[in-house]
Design a protein around this motif. Structure first.
Motif, PDB file in Angstrom:
ATOM      1  N   PHE A 216       0.823  -1.212   0.000  1.00  0.00           N
ATOM      2  CA  PHE A 216       0.000   0.000   0.000  1.00  0.00           C
ATOM      3  C   PHE A 216       0.857   1.262   0.000  1.00  0.00           C
ATOM      4  N   SER A 217       2.057   1.174   0.571  1.00  0.00           N
ATOM      5  CA  SER A 217       2.960   2.323   0.577  1.00  0.00           C
ATOM      6  C   SER A 217       3.385   2.694  -0.837  1.00  0.00           C
ATOM      7  N   VAL A 218       3.806   1.684  -1.618  1.00  0.00           N
ATOM      8  CA  VAL A 218       4.203   1.935  -3.003  1.00  0.00           C
ATOM      9  C   VAL A 218       3.019   2.468  -3.799  1.00  0.00           C
ATOM     10  N   TRP A 219       1.862   1.899  -3.575  1.00  0.00           N
ATOM     11  CA  TRP A 219       0.637   2.341  -4.245  1.00  0.00           C
ATOM     12  C   TRP A 219       0.349   3.808  -3.933  1.00  0.00           C
ATOM     13  N   LEU A 220       0.406   4.163  -2.657  1.00  0.00           N
ATOM     14  CA  LEU A 220       0.065   5.518  -2.237  1.00  0.00           C
ATOM     15  C   LEU A 220       1.075   6.545  -2.745  1.00  0.00           C
ATOM     16  N   ILE A 221       2.365   6.248  -2.610  1.00  0.00           N
ATOM     17  CA  ILE A 221       3.392   7.201  -3.042  1.00  0.00           C
ATOM     18  C   ILE A 221       3.355   7.386  -4.549  1.00  0.00           C
ATOM     19  N   THR A 222       3.186   6.275  -5.279  1.00  0.00           N
ATOM     20  CA  THR A 222       3.103   6.367  -6.738  1.00  0.00           C
ATOM     21  C   THR A 222       1.892   7.194  -7.163  1.00  0.00           C
ATOM     22  N   GLY A 223       0.751   6.945  -6.523  1.00  0.00           N
ATOM     23  CA  GLY A 223      -0.449   7.711  -6.843  1.00  0.00           C
ATOM     24  C   GLY A 223      -0.285   9.186  -6.541  1.00  0.00           C
ATOM     25  N   PHE A 224       0.348   9.483  -5.408  1.00  0.00           N
ATOM     26  CA  PHE A 224       0.563  10.881  -5.047  1.00  0.00           C
ATOM     27  C   PHE A 224       1.460  11.590  -6.056  1.00  0.00           C
ATOM     28  N   LEU A 225       2.552  10.946  -6.449  1.00  0.00           N
ATOM     29  CA  LEU A 225       3.466  11.577  -7.408  1.00  0.00           C
ATOM     30  C   LEU A 225       2.805  11.768  -8.764  1.00  0.00           C
ATOM     31  N   LEU A 226       2.063  10.759  -9.220  1.00  0.00           N
ATOM     32  CA  LEU A 226       1.376  10.899 -10.503  1.00  0.00           C
ATOM     33  C   LEU A 226       0.359  12.037 -10.448  1.00  0.00           C
TER      34      LEU A 226
ATOM     35  N   ARG B 131       1.635  13.053   4.205  1.00  0.00           N
ATOM     36  CA  ARG B 131       2.245  12.675   5.481  1.00  0.00           C
ATOM     37  C   ARG B 131       2.943  11.322   5.368  1.00  0.00           C
ATOM     38  N   HIS B 132       2.308  10.380   4.686  1.00  0.00           N
ATOM     39  CA  HIS B 132       2.919   9.051   4.538  1.00  0.00           C
ATOM     40  C   HIS B 132       4.226   9.131   3.744  1.00  0.00           C
ATOM     41  N   THR B 133       4.222   9.894   2.676  1.00  0.00           N
ATOM     42  CA  THR B 133       5.441  10.022   1.873  1.00  0.00           C
ATOM     43  C   THR B 133       6.559  10.628   2.701  1.00  0.00           C
ATOM     44  N   TYR B 134       6.224  11.592   3.532  1.00  0.00           N
ATOM     45  CA  TYR B 134       7.237  12.212   4.391  1.00  0.00           C
ATOM     46  C   TYR B 134       7.771  11.226   5.423  1.00  0.00           C
ATOM     47  N   LEU B 135       6.888  10.399   5.973  1.00  0.00           N
ATOM     48  CA  LEU B 135       7.320   9.448   7.004  1.00  0.00           C
ATOM     49  C   LEU B 135       8.186   8.333   6.440  1.00  0.00           C
ATOM     50  N   THR B 136       7.870   7.868   5.254  1.00  0.00           N
ATOM     51  CA  THR B 136       8.539   6.694   4.710  1.00  0.00           C
ATOM     52  C   THR B 136       9.591   7.017   3.660  1.00  0.00           C
ATOM     53  N   SER B 137       9.438   8.127   2.936  1.00  0.00           N
ATOM     54  CA  SER B 137      10.381   8.485   1.858  1.00  0.00           C
ATOM     55  C   SER B 137      10.648   9.982   1.892  1.00  0.00           C
ATOM     56  N   PRO B 138      11.305  10.465   2.960  1.00  0.00           N
ATOM     57  CA  PRO B 138      11.505  11.923   3.082  1.00  0.00           C
ATOM     58  C   PRO B 138      12.296  12.529   1.934  1.00  0.00           C
ATOM     59  N   ARG B 139      13.150  11.735   1.285  1.00  0.00           N
ATOM     60  CA  ARG B 139      13.917  12.282   0.149  1.00  0.00           C
ATOM     61  C   ARG B 139      12.984  12.692  -0.992  1.00  0.00           C
ATOM     62  N   ILE B 140      11.889  11.961  -1.174  1.00  0.00           N
ATOM     63  CA  ILE B 140      10.937  12.310  -2.228  1.00  0.00           C
ATOM     64  C   ILE B 140      10.304  13.670  -1.938  1.00  0.00           C
ATOM     65  N   ILE B 141       9.919  13.888  -0.691  1.00  0.00           N
ATOM     66  CA  ILE B 141       9.346  15.173  -0.314  1.00  0.00           C
ATOM     67  C   ILE B 141      10.368  16.283  -0.499  1.00  0.00           C
ATOM     68  N   GLU B 142      11.617  16.005  -0.135  1.00  0.00           N
ATOM     69  CA  GLU B 142      12.677  17.007  -0.259  1.00  0.00           C
ATOM     70  C   GLU B 142      12.899  17.418  -1.711  1.00  0.00           C
ATOM     71  N   ARG B 143      12.773  16.447  -2.620  1.00  0.00           N
ATOM     72  CA  ARG B 143      13.064  16.716  -4.035  1.00  0.00           C
ATOM     73  C   ARG B 143      11.820  17.027  -4.854  1.00  0.00           C
ATOM     74  N   LEU B 144      10.650  17.001  -4.225  1.00  0.00           N
ATOM     75  CA  LEU B 144       9.416  17.217  -4.979  1.00  0.00           C
ATOM     76  C   LEU B 144       9.381  18.568  -5.695  1.00  0.00           C
ATOM     77  N   PRO B 145       9.807  19.679  -5.068  1.00  0.00           N
ATOM     78  CA  PRO B 145       9.784  20.948  -5.818  1.00  0.00           C
ATOM     79  C   PRO B 145      10.597  20.893  -7.103  1.00  0.00           C
ATOM     80  N   PHE B 146      11.752  20.236  -7.070  1.00  0.00           N
ATOM     81  CA  PHE B 146      12.577  20.153  -8.280  1.00  0.00           C
ATOM     82  C   PHE B 146      11.918  19.262  -9.332  1.00  0.00           C
ATOM     83  N   ALA B 147      11.217  18.206  -8.871  1.00  0.00           N
ATOM     84  CA  ALA B 147      10.489  17.360  -9.814  1.00  0.00           C
ATOM     85  C   ALA B 147       9.346  18.141 -10.457  1.00  0.00           C
ATOM     86  N   LEU B 148       8.653  18.956  -9.654  1.00  0.00           N
ATOM     87  CA  LEU B 148       7.582  19.790 -10.208  1.00  0.00           C
ATOM     88  C   LEU B 148       8.132  20.829 -11.182  1.00  0.00           C
TER      89      LEU B 148
END
Length: 404
Positions: free
Chosen positions: A30-40, A128-145
């Motif tokens: 469910f973590s992979v599902w949620l993070i992937t859905g959020f990024l998409l 919140r889940h992405t931050y708890l489990t994959s903080p690097r994704i949250i950190e790099r999200l502005p650059f991805a956007l």
């Protein structure tokens, strides 16, 4: 219940260690599902083929996994981080309650609007889940956007080469091709991210990209976006260079100017309809279609938020987040939503940080939403890019717990 927690860098949130020790195979799925859905969903603001496609991305990618973590990890999500998620849930439900006093079938209206609560809360859980489990994704999200925005910018210029400059404004492609005003607003978010990254280390390539974004926003004829940038970018420079007094003084001057212009409109010295693209006439139409409006609790939240404007002769939305809040939920709804915004600003603090880019995007959104937007507890739309998204980023990816 799983493997031992792995060693994480000190800058990661303490909860990340806790979550890694709780993960099972079902959690990971469910973590992979949620993070992937959020990024998409986040990338879809710029690159989705249509607004419906992005809507379905949130629907399919977030709801089930978000509900799973809500039920099976309630304590870690809702009772940690100063109960920020719990407060978001309460305020979202409070903003949903005007459904109970809207005209029409109350039960049917409550049922239809409940999905708005579900969408908003699921987005907050995903962040919140992405931050708890994959903080690097949250950190790099502005650059991805920013990367997504650059691709959307290239598509914009391709469309410009095909269609040429048009009077109503040039649109992008896909999700950004449905309304030129929304094109300019979305590209402005990328420009703000770019400007924040270049504030201390400008580069020739960055300056060229900045100019390309600015020209595109101008060609989209997005006046709300240009107004938002005119306030946000100077504030950002003052803030980034550690001059809070200058930043505050600038905002005070902007507020005084806005109050002066509004006063001149009310006194008839300026043509409000002409300057605001006939929005005052539209707002008067909304009020005339809602005779039960009350200043304290509004007119209720019906199943539809559009009216057929007798003056403009077409079906339209309120074109203002604040007007929609006041109309549907009165002073109570405005206070609740602005209270959430104030909490996000306080949580960020005065000093610039890695999260400051979300503060600038939120400021841009709060300015432009004076003349754009709909009631916030509704099915997702393009305005979430500079309202709910930065709000949740500030509230849920910043830890202020003194015990840690």
């Amino acid at each position: 219940m799983g493997a031992q927690a792995v060693q994480a860098p000190a800058r990661w949130p303490a909860e990340a260690l806790l979550m890694s020790s709780l993960e099972t195979r079902t959690d990971r799925f469910f973590s992979v599902w949620l993070i992937t859905g959020f990024l998409l969903y986040a990338f879809g603001f710029f690159l989705a083929p249509s607004s419906k496609a992005q809507y379905l991305t949130l629907y399919i990618g977030l709801i089930l996994p978000a509900l799973y973590f809500s039920f099976f990890h309630f304590k870690q999500y809702y009772l940690e981080n100063n109960r920020a998620l719990l407060w978001i849930l309460f305020i979202t439900i409070a903003l949903y309650l005007p459904s109970a006093w809207a005209d029409g079938d109350t039960l049917d209206t409550l049922r239809k609007n409940l999905k708005g609560v579900l969408f908003v809360v699921c987005l907050s859980i995903a962040i919140r889940h992405t931050y708890l489990t994959s903080p690097r994704i949250i950190e790099r999200l502005p650059f991805a956007l920013l990367g997504c925005g650059a691709l959307a910018l290239a598509l914009f210029y391709i469309n410009l080469a095909q269609s040429g400059v048009v009077g109503g404004g040039v649109s992008g492609m896909g999700n950004l091709g449905e309304n030129p005003n929304e094109t300019g607003l979305a590209l402005s978010v990328s420009l703000i991210i770019l400007a924040a990254s270049m504030a201390r280390k400008p580069s020739p390539a960055g300056i060229l990209l900045f100019v390309a974004f600015l020209i595109a926003i101008y060609l989209a004829y997005s006046r709300a976006a240009l107004l938002g940038l005119a306030v946000t970018l100077p504030f950002m420079l003052f803030h980034q260079y550690g001059k809070p007094r200058a930043a505050t003084a600038f905002l005070v001057c902007c507020s005084a100017g806005a109050i002066t212009v509004a006063g001149m409109m009310l006194m008839g010295e300026l043509d409000a309809d002409e300057l605001l693209s006939r929005r005052p006439s539209l707002w008067m139409d909304f009020l005339s279609h809602n005779p039960g409006f009350n200043w304290v609790w509004g007119a209720g939240l019906p199943g539809s938020i559009t009216i057929f404007s007798d003056i403009l002769q077409r079906k339209l939305e309120p074109h203002s987040l604040y007007f929609a809040l006041g109309l549907r939920g009165g002073i109570l709804a405005i206070t609740l939503f602005l209270g959430l915004v104030l909490a996000a600003v306080i949580r960020h603090g005065i000093k610039p940080s890695s999260n400051s880019v979300w503060l600038y995007i939120l400021m841009f959104g709060m300015i432009t939403q004076c003349f754009e937007g709909v009631y916030p507890v509704r099915p997702p739309n393009s305005f979430w890019l500079y309202t709910w998204l930065p709000l949740f980023m500030l509230l849920l990816t910043t830890n202020k717990n003194p015990d840690r």
